[in-house]
Every structure is written in C-alpha cells, then in structure tokens.
Scaffold this active site. Sequence first.
Site, PDB file in Angstrom:
ATOM      1  N   HIS A 159      -9.326   1.028  -1.707  1.00 41.68           N
ATOM      2  CA  HIS A 159      -9.374   1.632  -0.375  1.00 41.68           C
ATOM      3  C   HIS A 159     -10.805   1.497   0.141  1.00 41.68           C
ATOM      4  O   HIS A 159     -11.771   1.787  -0.588  1.00 41.68           O
ATOM      5  CB  HIS A 159      -9.037   3.120  -0.439  1.00 41.68           C
ATOM      6  CG  HIS A 159      -7.584   3.438  -0.601  1.00 41.68           C
ATOM      7  ND1 HIS A 159      -6.825   2.940  -1.612  1.00 41.68           N
ATOM      8  CD2 HIS A 159      -6.748   4.216   0.150  1.00 41.68           C
ATOM      9  CE1 HIS A 159      -5.576   3.405  -1.490  1.00 41.68           C
ATOM     10  NE2 HIS A 159      -5.508   4.179  -0.424  1.00 41.68           N
ATOM     11  N   HIS A 163       0.866  -1.187   0.000  1.00 38.45           N
ATOM     12  CA  HIS A 163       0.000   0.000   0.000  1.00 38.45           C
ATOM     13  C   HIS A 163       0.896   1.229   0.000  1.00 38.45           C
ATOM     14  O   HIS A 163       1.351   1.701   1.042  1.00 38.45           O
ATOM     15  CB  HIS A 163      -0.917  -0.028   1.235  1.00 38.45           C
ATOM     16  CG  HIS A 163      -1.917   1.090   1.261  1.00 38.45           C
ATOM     17  ND1 HIS A 163      -3.104   1.013   1.963  1.00 38.45           N
ATOM     18  CD2 HIS A 163      -1.933   2.305   0.669  1.00 38.45           C
ATOM     19  CE1 HIS A 163      -3.790   2.122   1.816  1.00 38.45           C
ATOM     20  NE2 HIS A 163      -3.096   2.942   1.033  1.00 38.45           N
ATOM     21  N   ASP A 168       1.657   6.974   2.288  1.00 34.56           N
ATOM     22  CA  ASP A 168       2.255   8.186   1.693  1.00 34.56           C
ATOM     23  C   ASP A 168       3.397   8.633   2.602  1.00 34.56           C
ATOM     24  O   ASP A 168       3.252   9.576   3.384  1.00 34.56           O
ATOM     25  CB  ASP A 168       1.194   9.285   1.587  1.00 34.56           C
ATOM     26  CG  ASP A 168       0.018   8.854   0.731  1.00 34.56           C
ATOM     27  OD1 ASP A 168       0.164   8.827  -0.493  1.00 34.56           O
ATOM     28  OD2 ASP A 168      -1.028   8.522   1.311  1.00 34.56           O
ATOM     29  N   HIS A 201       1.408   4.873  -2.409  1.00 36.29           N
ATOM     30  CA  HIS A 201       1.088   5.778  -3.527  1.00 36.29           C
ATOM     31  C   HIS A 201       2.394   6.438  -3.934  1.00 36.29           C
ATOM     32  O   HIS A 201       3.013   7.140  -3.118  1.00 36.29           O
ATOM     33  CB  HIS A 201       0.086   6.839  -3.086  1.00 36.29           C
ATOM     34  CG  HIS A 201      -1.180   6.263  -2.522  1.00 36.29           C
ATOM     35  ND1 HIS A 201      -2.318   6.102  -3.277  1.00 36.29           N
ATOM     36  CD2 HIS A 201      -1.483   5.800  -1.287  1.00 36.29           C
ATOM     37  CE1 HIS A 201      -3.277   5.566  -2.519  1.00 36.29           C
ATOM     38  NE2 HIS A 201      -2.792   5.367  -1.307  1.00 36.29           N
ATOM     39  N   GLU A 231     -11.435   3.242   5.544  1.00 33.47           N
ATOM     40  CA  GLU A 231     -10.396   4.136   6.086  1.00 33.47           C
ATOM     41  C   GLU A 231     -11.121   5.218   6.884  1.00 33.47           C
ATOM     42  O   GLU A 231     -11.052   5.242   8.108  1.00 33.47           O
ATOM     43  CB  GLU A 231      -9.566   4.742   4.944  1.00 33.47           C
ATOM     44  CG  GLU A 231      -8.487   5.720   5.421  1.00 33.47           C
ATOM     45  CD  GLU A 231      -7.780   6.444   4.271  1.00 33.47           C
ATOM     46  OE1 GLU A 231      -8.301   6.451   3.134  1.00 33.47           O
ATOM     47  OE2 GLU A 231      -6.693   7.030   4.532  1.00 33.47           O
TER      48      GLU A 231
HETATM   49  N1  ADE Z   1      -4.445   8.808  -1.904  1.00 31.98           N
HETATM   50  C1  ADE Z   1      -3.225   8.862  -1.346  1.00 31.98           C
HETATM   51  N2  ADE Z   1      -3.278   8.465  -0.075  1.00 31.98           N
HETATM   52  C2  ADE Z   1      -4.563   8.132   0.186  1.00 31.98           C
HETATM   53  C3  ADE Z   1      -5.244   7.640   1.323  1.00 31.98           C
HETATM   54  N3  ADE Z   1      -4.630   7.399   2.485  1.00 31.98           N
HETATM   55  N4  ADE Z   1      -6.565   7.435   1.219  1.00 31.98           N
HETATM   56  C4  ADE Z   1      -7.200   7.666   0.075  1.00 31.98           C
HETATM   57  N5  ADE Z   1      -6.612   8.130  -1.010  1.00 31.98           N
HETATM   58  C5  ADE Z   1      -5.295   8.367  -0.970  1.00 31.98           C
HETATM   59 ZN    ZN Z   2      -3.669   4.759   0.417  1.00 34.67          ZN
END
Ligand code: ADE
Ligand code: ZN
Length: 343
Positions: A202, A22, A284, A24, A205
Amino acid sequence: MTAVPLAPPPPARPTLPCAELHLHIEGTLEVPMVLEMADRNGVVLPTPDEAALRRRYEFTDLSSFLALYYENMAVLRTAADFADLTRTYLRRAAAAGVLHAEIMFDPQAHLARGVPLGAVVEGIAEALDDGARDLGLTTALFAAFLRDRPAAEADAVLTELIALDAPIAGIGLDSAEVGYPPSLFVDVFARAEALGLHRIAHAGEEGPAANVRDSLDLLHAERIDHGIRSMEDPALVERLARERVPLTVCPLSNARLHAVPSLAAHPLPEMLAAGLNVCVNSDDPAYFGGYVDDAFAAVRDTFALDTDALATLAANSVEASFVSPERARDLRAAIAAWRAAQP
Ligand code: ADE
Ligand code: ZN
C-alpha cells in the site's frame, strides 16, 4: 382465455470478468457474520447491537476505519472461522465476475489476539482449494505486514510463515500509512525477494507520492495498492506509465475514507488518461459499500465509462496479476467475450 406467453426475459448481460487484486479477507467480514461468529465463539463485542454497530460504519479517515476493522476481527478465532469467511467472499466474488483473486490477510492482527498462525493459514487455504474446485477460481495469497508495528515483528512472522510452509505467493504492507514509510521495511522485503516471494505494498493512499516511489525503489514492490496520490507528482506519473507499474485502485474505499473528497473527485479518469496500469478493486467490501461489481458499476456511472474503458480496466487487472500465461490467456478471452456481448 388463452394465456399470452410472456416475452422471454432479455438475456442477462454477463458480468464483466476480471481479476481482483486488492482485497483484505478480513475486510469481507460482514455485520451478520461478525454477530454470528461472536455468538458461536463467545466473544463479547464492544457494540453487540446490530443497528448500533452499523451506525459505526461512517469513517472520517483510514485510522477511524482501521479501529473498527481490527475490533471486529476479534470474532475470528478458529480455522473454521477463516474458512467460512474466505468461502463466503469467494462465492460473492465469483458472482461479481471475479475469475482470479489475489487476497491479503493480516497475520499480526490475529497473532496479537492469540490465534495461531497455523489456524489462520489452514482455514484460508482450505477455502481457496474449495473455491478452485467448486467455482473454478484461481487465487494467490499474500501475507500483509502491519506497517504501524515493528519491522522485526514482520520479520518474525515471515519466519513463521516459511516454517509452516504457508501457501503464500508473496507479502504486502498495509495499515496506517502516514508516519510509517516504506524505508522501515527494506530488510524484510529484501528477505522475501531472496525467498522468491512476490512483493506488493500500500502506498499513496493517505501518504505522499514519495511512498509510491520508495516502495518501488527500496522495497522492490511489483505492484502498488492504491497509489492515487501519485497523481500529485508528474515525474512519478510519467515513470509509472512508462514502466507499466500496476496500481490497484479502490474507488469506493477512497471515497468512504475521504482519501478523495467524493467519488466524482476520484482521479481514476486522469489515471486512465495518463496511461497508467490501473484496475478496480473492492479493498474491504464489507466496510465500503460493495464488492468489485459494485465498484465497477459506481465508476461506470460516475464517470460515464464506456464498454471499452471497462474492458481496459479488466484487462489491466489481468496484466497486473501474478497468474500463469495460460490462465492470463483464459481471462483475456473471457473479457473479449464480454466485450463482444455488449451492445
Ligand atoms: N487494511 C485494510 N484495509 C486497508 C486500507 N485501505 N489501507 C491500509 N490498510 C488496510
Ligand atoms: Zn487495502
């Protein structure tokens, strides 16, 4: 006086080997790279001062983070930018113990700025090839669709990716979750499935546990990104455990975006105790305080996880990945060697 030889340093403890699932790639854009790329591409940033920019890294929720994440991406213009970004991540990931990385990118966020999809894909793919050759890393690339954009746009992007013969293993679904349920993306996910692409999404969350169930049932997602709010639904937890549905948990991200009240309140221990297939990821890392080794260290220290628990998390990442059986065997052997080297 004869010099007393210094005791040899203790052998460095090998870093826990794992798969990172996971991640990005745009979320690996560190502040110095934002500033350097802005400079080289002549992009005028809303916050060009480094200290002032860094002060904006306090987030209240997912959307407050996404605003800065999309804003900073404006500096990514050329194939070389995407290659540099990806190469830098792969080097850092390899140092963090990552042996295999499954990486998302956000095609719509770049198309919207007039960056051709071919340049995005070319740059990332070149760096992935270099990572395989220079670092021995295996990787898989996922095009993530922005769920707060129309599904027809995602469908058009999928068409373009296919026309480009983009080396993607599958598709994902990200961006603002609340108000954008999985049901909106049934058709494009069905099309990806028919094309033989893997599907991740996703869910759970910031959005409800129902989004996890609907991602499985409506989108045929093979893996859920985050999924922490599944814990609010005992019947869903029982199903996730029984079906070994992989959940790519990102504890530092959840804490920084206040999806949980604090890292100590993160449900990771309960998820492990429930027998869920959870693994640890960075999401991220440039925005949330660390790469996957930092995330492992944080959960180890916060929850007093022992080496067996850490090895279980790493083994789960292999089980949750889309690697070949041969590569999975190599990864499991590396985790076993790490476990054997621990005191
Ligand atoms: N894009 C980048 N990080 C994200 C996250 N944690 N949740 C949803 N979209 C994302
Ligand atoms: Zn993510």
